[in-house]
Design an enzyme around this catalytic site. Structure first.
Site, PDB file in Angstrom:
ATOM      1  N   CYS A   1       0.793  -1.219   0.000  1.00 13.19           N
ATOM      2  CA  CYS A   1       0.000   0.000   0.000  1.00 13.19           C
ATOM      3  C   CYS A   1       0.829   1.275   0.000  1.00 13.19           C
ATOM      4  O   CYS A   1       0.298   2.342   0.208  1.00 13.19           O
ATOM      5  CB  CYS A   1      -0.915  -0.017   1.209  1.00 13.19           C
ATOM      6  SG  CYS A   1      -0.055  -0.526   2.683  1.00 13.19           S
TER       7      CYS A   1
ATOM      8  N   GLU B   1      -6.481  -8.308  -1.051  1.00 14.30           N
ATOM      9  CA  GLU B   1      -6.465  -8.025   0.396  1.00 14.30           C
ATOM     10  C   GLU B   1      -5.626  -6.789   0.638  1.00 14.30           C
ATOM     11  O   GLU B   1      -4.624  -6.573  -0.037  1.00 14.30           O
ATOM     12  CB  GLU B   1      -5.866  -9.242   1.115  1.00 14.30           C
ATOM     13  CG  GLU B   1      -5.767  -9.121   2.620  1.00 14.30           C
ATOM     14  CD  GLU B   1      -4.387  -8.795   3.127  1.00 14.30           C
ATOM     15  OE1 GLU B   1      -4.240  -8.655   4.346  1.00 14.30           O
ATOM     16  OE2 GLU B   1      -3.438  -8.631   2.317  1.00 14.30           O
TER      17      GLU B   1
ATOM     18  N   ARG C   1      -6.764  -7.495  13.951  1.00 14.33           N
ATOM     19  CA  ARG C   1      -6.136  -7.124  12.685  1.00 14.33           C
ATOM     20  C   ARG C   1      -7.247  -6.963  11.655  1.00 14.33           C
ATOM     21  O   ARG C   1      -7.886  -7.941  11.272  1.00 14.33           O
ATOM     22  CB  ARG C   1      -5.178  -8.238  12.270  1.00 14.33           C
ATOM     23  CG  ARG C   1      -4.291  -7.889  11.088  1.00 14.33           C
ATOM     24  CD  ARG C   1      -3.459  -9.107  10.741  1.00 14.33           C
ATOM     25  NE  ARG C   1      -2.610  -8.888   9.621  1.00 14.33           N
ATOM     26  CZ  ARG C   1      -1.349  -8.462   9.692  1.00 14.33           C
ATOM     27  NH1 ARG C   1      -0.797  -8.203  10.849  1.00 14.33           N
ATOM     28  NH2 ARG C   1      -0.639  -8.309   8.602  1.00 14.33           N
TER      29      ARG C   1
ATOM     30  N   ARG D   1      -8.644  -5.992   8.015  1.00  9.95           N
ATOM     31  CA  ARG D   1      -8.186  -5.937   6.624  1.00  9.95           C
ATOM     32  C   ARG D   1      -9.388  -5.850   5.688  1.00  9.95           C
ATOM     33  O   ARG D   1     -10.435  -6.461   5.955  1.00  9.95           O
ATOM     34  CB  ARG D   1      -7.408  -7.212   6.267  1.00  9.95           C
ATOM     35  CG  ARG D   1      -6.042  -7.310   6.925  1.00  9.95           C
ATOM     36  CD  ARG D   1      -5.114  -6.240   6.382  1.00  9.95           C
ATOM     37  NE  ARG D   1      -3.776  -6.268   6.922  1.00  9.95           N
ATOM     38  CZ  ARG D   1      -3.354  -5.605   7.995  1.00  9.95           C
ATOM     39  NH1 ARG D   1      -4.206  -4.885   8.708  1.00  9.95           N
ATOM     40  NH2 ARG D   1      -2.097  -5.652   8.383  1.00  9.95           N
TER      41      ARG D   1
HETATM   42  C1  SAM Z   1       1.427  -6.975   2.094  1.00 11.02           C
HETATM   43  S1  SAM Z   1       2.678  -8.079   1.630  1.00 11.02           S
HETATM   44  C2  SAM Z   1       1.752  -9.501   1.144  1.00 11.02           C
HETATM   45  C3  SAM Z   1       1.999 -10.682   2.028  1.00 11.02           C
HETATM   46  C4  SAM Z   1       1.302 -11.950   1.634  1.00 11.02           C
HETATM   47  N1  SAM Z   1      -0.115 -11.794   1.444  1.00 11.02           N
HETATM   48  C5  SAM Z   1       1.576 -13.051   2.662  1.00 11.02           C
HETATM   49  O1  SAM Z   1       0.684 -13.825   2.980  1.00 11.02           O
HETATM   50  O2  SAM Z   1       2.683 -13.123   3.185  1.00 11.02           O
HETATM   51  C6  SAM Z   1       3.218  -7.415   0.107  1.00 11.02           C
HETATM   52  C7  SAM Z   1       4.409  -8.150  -0.502  1.00 11.02           C
HETATM   53  O3  SAM Z   1       4.648  -7.622  -1.795  1.00 11.02           O
HETATM   54  C8  SAM Z   1       6.033  -7.715  -2.043  1.00 11.02           C
HETATM   55  N2  SAM Z   1       6.341  -6.770  -3.144  1.00 11.02           N
HETATM   56  C9  SAM Z   1       6.334  -5.427  -3.110  1.00 11.02           C
HETATM   57  N3  SAM Z   1       6.618  -4.923  -4.308  1.00 11.02           N
HETATM   58  C10 SAM Z   1       6.824  -5.971  -5.144  1.00 11.02           C
HETATM   59  C11 SAM Z   1       7.158  -6.088  -6.523  1.00 11.02           C
HETATM   60  N4  SAM Z   1       7.344  -5.005  -7.272  1.00 11.02           N
HETATM   61  N5  SAM Z   1       7.270  -7.331  -7.064  1.00 11.02           N
HETATM   62  C12 SAM Z   1       7.070  -8.435  -6.292  1.00 11.02           C
HETATM   63  N6  SAM Z   1       6.771  -8.383  -4.980  1.00 11.02           N
HETATM   64  C13 SAM Z   1       6.639  -7.162  -4.404  1.00 11.02           C
HETATM   65  C14 SAM Z   1       6.674  -7.348  -0.717  1.00 11.02           C
HETATM   66  O4  SAM Z   1       7.993  -7.832  -0.621  1.00 11.02           O
HETATM   67  C15 SAM Z   1       5.707  -8.001   0.277  1.00 11.02           C
HETATM   68  O5  SAM Z   1       6.153  -9.266   0.668  1.00 11.02           O
END
Ligand code: SAM
Length: 424
Positions: A190, A228, A272, A274
């Site tokens: 986000c 999410e 939490r 969401r």
């Molecule tokens: C909010 S977390 C989601 C976690 C996931 N739902 C889980 O169960 O662990 C967002 C994830 O997006 C990854 N992320 C951010 N930018 C990205 C990109 N450009 N390409 C791939 N992954 C990315 C981050 O490293 C992070 O782990």
């Protein structure tokens, strides 16, 4: 007609290549070991060169290069490694990988991909697979995943036998997404919300991670989506950001329902909240979906390990203990509980955690006022089963669980989506 125009605009656009310097998340490029292993995992789980005329010359070369890289890494780790490191051998392995006893790390895992499955999915911003996990239980096959953080990739590989591809903003990553799949999962980050409110359409949202989701939906048109995000997404910029997201999903032809859900209502001792967005291509499918769930009682007792089972380094210093004692002088303390100090220095003592966030808040969480939560406890607080493997340091688990999702909440949603997809 207007819709068509916007879709063209995406195709013609240049994709920005962003690396998030603020969060320190690392980008691992196309030629990295992780990327090679992503190519190899996708091939081992989903592809076959044998009799596959559609595998292009480039794909073949990519797979053979990945096998060579894998063999070289194995050889450097095991001095008695008996296999040949030639391209000829790698190409023989590629033709029939099952014949060689080389790939148990990809299959001998707690949550393997099902061999045969009725439905397929892709897992974007995959983290440690909290959204994917319940779909795995339902027999869904993951045909592509993307996560750019090296340590999250390690955790994911140890548990699903699949190395996710890296940066999803890159075309070189997106090209690995198979044309057809049924369901798109994304807990997109986000960071870019601050700029989204002023944005009106597709072109404007470029540079945000939601743009990546929209682009993939436009190109692949899966039947269903599950997104999410943090609760604040719904209220950010007086609700304008969220409105933009809903409008774009609508323009892409998705009928959606959304709701803010709390992990506390799904049996987890953790507050939490969401926002969950569920969407289907057909109106009749979304009509069958509802966010009605029966509340489950939470239990901190089930989450906690015994004090003598956890790493002694997790126990708070005398100084912290003395401070906590002072802060809670007139409070009724009950057990078990998680103590949480907020920024103002007030300590709340509850039978659930009210902050499992990446970074700061963790420092203020104390189990029974004495010690920090262990890696296993952090995973349990998010509802991960105990056979979920811990393959990285405690510091990484803290970050990964803080970023992840309440698995039981997703499980209930997954069951409803599955019920609807099975009606076809
Ligand atoms: C909010 S977390 C989601 C976690 C996931 N739902 C889980 O169960 O662990 C967002 C994830 O997006 C990854 N992320 C951010 N930018 C990205 C990109 N450009 N390409 C791939 N992954 C990315 C981050 O490293 C992070 O782990």
């Amino acid at each position: 007609m207007a819709k068509q125009k916007q879709i063209e605009a995406i195709r013609l656009s240049d994709f920005p290549e962003e690396i998030d310097e603020k969060t320190g998340l690392k980008f691992y490029g196309e030629t990295s070991y992780e990327n090679q292993m992503a190519v190899l995992s996708q091939y081992l789980h989903n592809g076959s060169l044998e009799g596959n005329d559609t595998a292009t010359k480039n794909q073949r070369e990519e797979i053979i290069a990945a096998i060579l890289e894998f063999l070289e890494r194995k050889k450097s780790q095991h001095s008695d490694f008996e296999y040949d490191l030639s391209e000829d051998f790698a190409s023989m392995v590629a033709e029939n990988p099952g014949q060689y006893n080389l790939f148990e790390d990809f299959f001998n895992v707690p949550f393997p991909n099902p061999q045969r499955s009725k439905h397929t999915l892709i897992d974007l911003f995959a983290g440690i697979g909290g959204i994917r996990l319940p779909f795995n239980e339902l027999g869904y096959k993951c045909v592509f995943s993307s996560e750019w953080d090296k340590f999250a990739q390690q955790t994911y590989f140890a548990n699903f036998g699949e190395m996710p591809f890296g940066d999803i903003t890159k075309e070189s990553t997106k090209k690995h997404i198979p044309q057809h799949f049924d369901l798109l999962l994304a807990g997109f980050p986000c960071q870019a919300f601050s700029i989204m409110g002023k944005m009106k359409g597709f072109d404007d949202i470029r540079g945000t991670m939601f743009f990546e989701v929209a682009t993939i939906l436009e190109r692949h048109r899966p039947q269903a989506i599950l997104l999410e995000n943090v609760k604040q997404l719904t209220t950010h910029d007086h609700g304008r950001t969220f409105k933009t997201i809903l409008r774009i999903l609508d323009e892409l032809g998705y009928h959606v329902k959304w709701q803010v859900l709390n992990a506390l209502d799904f049996g987890l001792p953790q507050k939490r909240e969401r926002v969950i967005i569920v969407g289907f291509q057909s109106q009749s499918q979304i009509d069958k979906f509802s966010f009605d769930f029966t509340k489950k009682p939470h239990s901190l007792e089930k989450v906690l390990e015994k004090d003598d089972e956890v790493d002694p380094s997790l126990f708070a210093s005398e100084m912290i203990l003395a401070k906590r004692k002072k802060q809670t002088e007139n409070k009724r303390v009950f057990y078990p509980s998680i103590w949480h100090e907020n920024k103002a220095g007030n300590v709340s003592i509850l039978d659930y955690a009210c902050a499992l966030r990446t970074g700061a808040s963790y420092n203020y969480l104390l189990v029974n006022g004495k010690r920090r939560p262990s890696s296993r406890e952090l995973l349990r607080l998010q509802g991960f089963p105990d056979n979920y493997k811990i393959a990285v340091s405690h510091g990484e688990i803290r970050r990964q669980t803080g970023n992840s999702v309440a698995v039981p909440m997703i499980r209930e949603i997954a069951q409803k989506i599955d019920y609807i997809l099975n009606m076809n």
